[in-house]
Design a protein around this motif. Structure first.
Motif, PDB file in Angstrom:
ATOM      1  N   GLN A 166       0.831  -1.098  -0.296  1.00 62.20           N
ATOM      2  CA  GLN A 166      -0.253  -0.301  -0.447  1.00 62.20           C
ATOM      3  C   GLN A 166       0.656   1.306  -0.165  1.00 62.20           C
ATOM      4  OE1 GLN A 166      -2.742  -1.035  -0.326  1.00 62.20           O
ATOM      5  NE2 GLN A 166      -4.252   1.482   0.149  1.00 62.20           N
ATOM      6  N   ALA A 167       1.957   1.410   0.653  1.00 63.36           N
ATOM      7  CA  ALA A 167       2.448   2.122   0.886  1.00 63.36           C
ATOM      8  C   ALA A 167       3.740   2.647  -0.321  1.00 63.36           C
ATOM      9  CB  ALA A 167       3.651   2.050   2.390  1.00 63.36           C
ATOM     10  N   TYR A 168       3.768   1.557  -1.231  1.00 65.03           N
ATOM     11  CA  TYR A 168       4.640   1.449  -2.310  1.00 65.03           C
ATOM     12  C   TYR A 168       3.804   2.292  -3.442  1.00 65.03           C
ATOM     13  CZ  TYR A 168       6.655   0.700  -6.696  1.00 65.03           C
ATOM     14  OH  TYR A 168       7.472   1.105  -7.882  1.00 65.03           O
ATOM     15  N   MET A 169       1.777   2.203  -4.069  1.00 62.61           N
ATOM     16  CA  MET A 169       1.433   2.011  -4.447  1.00 62.61           C
ATOM     17  C   MET A 169       1.181   3.719  -4.172  1.00 62.61           C
ATOM     18  SD  MET A 169       1.581  -0.696  -6.399  1.00 62.61           S
ATOM     19  CE  MET A 169       1.661  -1.814  -5.844  1.00 62.61           C
ATOM     20  N   ALA A 170       0.675   3.453  -3.047  1.00 65.62           N
ATOM     21  CA  ALA A 170       0.319   4.961  -3.214  1.00 65.62           C
ATOM     22  C   ALA A 170       1.805   6.303  -3.397  1.00 65.62           C
ATOM     23  CB  ALA A 170       0.446   5.992  -0.694  1.00 65.62           C
ATOM     24  N   ASP A 171       2.978   6.123  -3.418  1.00 65.42           N
ATOM     25  CA  ASP A 171       4.272   6.140  -3.943  1.00 65.42           C
ATOM     26  C   ASP A 171       4.745   6.122  -5.040  1.00 65.42           C
ATOM     27  OD1 ASP A 171       6.777   8.086  -3.184  1.00 65.42           O
ATOM     28  OD2 ASP A 171       7.829   6.311  -3.883  1.00 65.42           O
ATOM     29  N   LEU A 172       3.814   5.947  -5.974  1.00 68.65           N
ATOM     30  CA  LEU A 172       3.962   5.593  -7.471  1.00 68.65           C
ATOM     31  C   LEU A 172       2.501   6.646  -7.906  1.00 68.65           C
ATOM     32  CD1 LEU A 172       4.666   3.569  -9.726  1.00 68.65           C
ATOM     33  CD2 LEU A 172       3.174   2.199  -9.255  1.00 68.65           C
ATOM     34  N   VAL A 173       1.623   6.892  -6.812  1.00 61.39           N
ATOM     35  CA  VAL A 173       0.879   7.045  -7.323  1.00 61.39           C
ATOM     36  C   VAL A 173       0.823   8.982  -7.123  1.00 61.39           C
ATOM     37  CG1 VAL A 173      -1.906   8.112  -6.894  1.00 61.39           C
ATOM     38  CG2 VAL A 173      -1.743   5.729  -6.968  1.00 61.39           C
ATOM     39  N   ARG A 174       1.768   9.077  -6.627  1.00 59.17           N
ATOM     40  CA  ARG A 174       1.882  10.709  -5.841  1.00 59.17           C
ATOM     41  C   ARG A 174       3.297  11.323  -6.788  1.00 59.17           C
ATOM     42  NH1 ARG A 174       6.560  12.495  -4.581  1.00 59.17           N
ATOM     43  NH2 ARG A 174       7.258  10.899  -3.590  1.00 59.17           N
ATOM     44  N   ARG A 175       3.852   9.780  -7.229  1.00 59.34           N
ATOM     45  CA  ARG A 175       4.783  10.758  -8.492  1.00 59.34           C
ATOM     46  C   ARG A 175       4.428  10.644  -9.702  1.00 59.34           C
ATOM     47  NH1 ARG A 175       9.706   5.989  -7.663  1.00 59.34           N
ATOM     48  NH2 ARG A 175       7.818   4.432  -6.980  1.00 59.34           N
ATOM     49  N   ALA A 176       3.282  10.176  -9.924  1.00 54.94           N
ATOM     50  CA  ALA A 176       2.688   9.908 -11.432  1.00 54.94           C
ATOM     51  C   ALA A 176       1.695  11.465 -10.907  1.00 54.94           C
ATOM     52  CB  ALA A 176       1.840   8.718 -11.917  1.00 54.94           C
ATOM     53  N   ARG A 177       1.036  12.193 -10.011  1.00 55.69           N
ATOM     54  CA  ARG A 177       0.341  12.944 -10.418  1.00 55.69           C
ATOM     55  C   ARG A 177       1.377  14.261 -10.348  1.00 55.69           C
ATOM     56  NH1 ARG A 177      -5.349  13.117  -9.087  1.00 55.69           N
ATOM     57  NH2 ARG A 177      -6.093  11.630  -7.703  1.00 55.69           N
ATOM     58  N   HIS A 178       2.681  14.263  -9.839  1.00 57.40           N
ATOM     59  CA  HIS A 178       3.175  15.170  -9.546  1.00 57.40           C
ATOM     60  C   HIS A 178       4.091  15.474 -11.412  1.00 57.40           C
ATOM     61  CE1 HIS A 178       6.405  18.251  -9.343  1.00 57.40           C
ATOM     62  NE2 HIS A 178       7.363  16.878  -9.521  1.00 57.40           N
ATOM     63  N   ALA A 179       4.088  13.864 -12.113  1.00 55.29           N
ATOM     64  CA  ALA A 179       4.739  13.510 -13.882  1.00 55.29           C
ATOM     65  C   ALA A 179       4.078  13.049 -13.832  1.00 55.29           C
ATOM     66  CB  ALA A 179       6.035  14.046 -13.484  1.00 55.29           C
ATOM     67  N   PRO A 180       2.568  12.547 -14.763  1.00 55.04           N
ATOM     68  CA  PRO A 180       2.013  11.391 -15.119  1.00 55.04           C
ATOM     69  C   PRO A 180       2.691  11.655 -16.787  1.00 55.04           C
ATOM     70  CG  PRO A 180       0.400  14.053 -15.281  1.00 55.04           C
ATOM     71  CD  PRO A 180       1.545  13.954 -15.266  1.00 55.04           C
ATOM     72  N   GLY A 181       3.207  10.181 -16.885  1.00 50.53           N
ATOM     73  CA  GLY A 181       3.962   9.610 -17.765  1.00 50.53           C
ATOM     74  C   GLY A 181       2.401   9.042 -18.782  1.00 50.53           C
ATOM     75  N   ASP A 182       3.275   8.557 -19.991  1.00 53.86           N
ATOM     76  CA  ASP A 182       2.884   7.734 -21.254  1.00 53.86           C
ATOM     77  C   ASP A 182       2.365   6.323 -20.364  1.00 53.86           C
ATOM     78  OD1 ASP A 182       2.834   9.520 -22.612  1.00 53.86           O
ATOM     79  OD2 ASP A 182       4.684   9.071 -23.387  1.00 53.86           O
ATOM     80  N   ASP A 183       2.279   5.765 -19.103  1.00 53.88           N
ATOM     81  CA  ASP A 183       1.877   5.100 -18.911  1.00 53.88           C
ATOM     82  C   ASP A 183       0.220   4.651 -18.243  1.00 53.88           C
ATOM     83  OD1 ASP A 183       1.836   5.781 -15.429  1.00 53.88           O
ATOM     84  OD2 ASP A 183       3.683   6.340 -16.418  1.00 53.88           O
ATOM     85  N   LEU A 184      -0.136   3.585 -17.716  1.00 54.54           N
ATOM     86  CA  LEU A 184      -1.515   3.737 -17.334  1.00 54.54           C
ATOM     87  C   LEU A 184      -2.061   4.416 -15.993  1.00 54.54           C
ATOM     88  CD1 LEU A 184      -3.758   0.640 -17.586  1.00 54.54           C
ATOM     89  CD2 LEU A 184      -3.249   1.733 -15.099  1.00 54.54           C
ATOM     90  N   ILE A 185      -1.468   3.876 -15.494  1.00 57.86           N
ATOM     91  CA  ILE A 185      -1.313   5.037 -13.993  1.00 57.86           C
ATOM     92  C   ILE A 185      -1.418   6.971 -14.827  1.00 57.86           C
ATOM     93  CG2 ILE A 185      -0.725   6.543 -12.264  1.00 57.86           C
ATOM     94  CD1 ILE A 185      -2.086   3.437 -12.216  1.00 57.86           C
ATOM     95  N   GLY A 186      -1.172   6.929 -15.812  1.00 59.91           N
ATOM     96  CA  GLY A 186      -0.406   8.450 -16.388  1.00 59.91           C
ATOM     97  C   GLY A 186      -1.672   9.132 -16.555  1.00 59.91           C
ATOM     98  N   MET A 187      -2.034   8.224 -17.916  1.00 58.95           N
ATOM     99  CA  MET A 187      -3.187   8.521 -19.117  1.00 58.95           C
ATOM    100  C   MET A 187      -4.806   8.275 -17.303  1.00 58.95           C
ATOM    101  SD  MET A 187      -6.245   6.111 -19.264  1.00 58.95           S
ATOM    102  CE  MET A 187      -5.888   4.876 -19.511  1.00 58.95           C
ATOM    103  N   LEU A 188      -4.815   7.551 -16.605  1.00 59.57           N
ATOM    104  CA  LEU A 188      -5.903   7.444 -15.976  1.00 59.57           C
ATOM    105  C   LEU A 188      -6.202   9.064 -15.082  1.00 59.57           C
ATOM    106  CD1 LEU A 188      -6.038   4.246 -13.980  1.00 59.57           C
ATOM    107  CD2 LEU A 188      -7.726   5.257 -15.562  1.00 59.57           C
ATOM    108  N   ILE A 189      -5.163   9.838 -14.720  1.00 57.83           N
ATOM    109  CA  ILE A 189      -4.815  10.670 -13.677  1.00 57.83           C
ATOM    110  C   ILE A 189      -5.438  12.317 -14.875  1.00 57.83           C
ATOM    111  CG2 ILE A 189      -3.013  12.262 -12.813  1.00 57.83           C
ATOM    112  CD1 ILE A 189      -1.514  10.445 -11.530  1.00 57.83           C
ATOM    113  N   ARG A 190      -4.342  12.063 -15.888  1.00 58.14           N
ATOM    114  CA  ARG A 190      -4.685  13.072 -16.681  1.00 58.14           C
ATOM    115  C   ARG A 190      -5.629  12.789 -17.676  1.00 58.14           C
ATOM    116  NH1 ARG A 190       0.147  10.867 -19.620  1.00 58.14           N
ATOM    117  NH2 ARG A 190      -1.231  10.087 -21.091  1.00 58.14           N
TER     118      ARG A 190
END
Length: 402
Positions: free
Chosen positions: A195-219
């Motif tokens: 849970q802690a790792y996923m939270a950090d992954l999402v936090r980083r994606a919120r800051h700089a969403p990439g071309d991956d799936l999590i980045g797409m969902l955020i954008r």
């Protein structure tokens, strides 16, 4: 309709014999097809074993719900005992409409065959890198740890944008989370770490969403998705994409080694590969079951009446080897049509990542067999270690030589 008598069958949803279901589960399927069995949740559940019954139940989302908790069973504090971690947010496997439909609509575009083809060159590259490493290290080798396990893990990490430096740690944590021999304390700690790792992954994606799936969902859906839902989606897809396909690659290779004529067809005839993947999905059924459902009304199914509030479980290996699905279901035959097998589930909860899993297998099986045309077991067959204590069925290791 009559209520069935409870048989002496314990933990049948994960008991196996070799490639197939346990003999008593087969006997149940060929007999009444349904029986009451004990569960880890307290109350017993109805176990479905026939293809028709399982398919009907999985397709009926109004008669059977996923989103139950312990409060529905005992009236105590609400807790979902099936969760690996977190509060269940974003976990499609334990959600019902309309929440399930809302989240799945956001995810589905990224899992179409057309979108998955964007990943194909990278999957080919990952497969070839691991074949090169196998060849460099030389024979014999453990195909599970050196090929079947890392490839799907790296592919799903690629899909979600997990940094390369994090991937070994994630892979080991996920393996331990799904090990049913782990203690309650160990699972709780692993859940907190995930849970802690996923939270950090999402936090980083919120800051700089990439071309991956999590980045797409955020954008594209930022205002519609909470952090908890993004964390849950990431956790589910990483776990689901890691263990299931890797176990198919390991167990599927053993199945092909046992059937050398069909192995040769997969190696030499590209047109046979797609059918081989479907037959392997049917014949192996590495996902023994899925989340138990709870009946929302009285339902007559098979020889019994399932009452409102009853838990309903199901055994996919037995259902996929039902003679009502295919002729001679015990026979492994890649030339046949595997029919509407349930290897990826059915209905609303049909595996979202099925196009990705199929692509990985269509690439990884023939590539392995072409690179090592003399591939063989490096130990006697009775020394192969089956992973019978894992939530997803497979092999602990597969020693091979060439």
């Amino acid at each position: 309709m009559r209520d069935a008598i409870e048989p002496a069958v314990v933990e049948v949803s994960r008991r196996r014999t070799g490639f197939g279901p346990a003999p008593d589960v087969e006997a149940l399927r060929d007999g009444t097809g349904i029986a009451r069995v004990p569960t880890p949740f307290g109350p017993p559940a109805w176990l479905l074993t026939r293809h028709e019954d399982v398919r009907r139940m999985l397709g009926d989302t109004t008669g059977f719900r996923n989103g139950w908790t312990t409060a529905d069973l005992s009236g105590g504090a609400a807790r979902d005992p099936r969760q690996l971690s977190g509060d269940g947010s974003g976990n499609l496997l334990s959600m019902d409409p309309p929440d399930h439909n809302r989240l799945r609509r956001m995810l589905t575009p990224e899992f179409t065959v057309r979108r998955m083809r964007r990943l194909e060159p990278r999957i080919v590259e990952i497969v070839e890198q691991h074949l090169d490493e196998l060849e460099r290290r030389g024979s014999p080798a453990d195909l599970v740890s050196q090929y079947a396990l890392p490839i799907p893990s790296l592919v799903i990490c690629e899909l979600l944008g997990v940094p390369g430096a994090d991937r070994d740690e994630f892979q080991e944590r996920t393996r331990r989370q799904l090990d049913l021999t782990a203690s309650v304390e160990e699972k709780a700690e692993l859940g907190r770490e995930a849970q802690a790792y996923m939270a950090d992954l999402v936090r980083r994606a919120r800051h700089a969403p990439g071309d991956d799936l999590i980045g797409m969902l955020i954008r594209e859906h930022d205002e519609k998705l909470s952090n908890a839902e993004l964390i849950g989606v990431a956790n589910l897809l990483l776990v689901a994409g890691h263990e299931t396909t890797s176990n198919m690659l390991g167990l599927g290779t053993l199945a092909l080694l046992r059937h050398p004529d069909q192995l040769a067809a997969v190696r030499d005839d590209p047109e046979s590969v797609e059918g081989a993947v479907e037959e392997l999905m049917r014949w192996l059924s590495v996902v023994n079951s899925g989340s138990p459902r709870m009946a929302t009304r009285d339902v007559e199914l098979g020889a019994v009446t399932i009452r409102r509030g009853d838990l309903v479980s199901f055994n996919l290996p037995a259902a996929n080897r039902d003679s009502a699905l295919v002729e001679h279901p015990e026979r492994f035959d890649i030339s046949r049509s595997a029919g509407p097998h349930l290897g990826f589930g059915h209905g609303l909860h049909h595996c979202l990542g099925a196009p990705l899993a199929r692509m990985e297998m269509r690439i990884a099986f023939p590539a392995l067999l072409r690179r090592f045309p003399a591939l063989r077991l490096a130990v006697p067959e009775d020394e192969v270690a089956w992973a019978s204590d894992h939530a997803i069925y497979g092999l602990e290791e597969l020693p091979v030589a060439w």
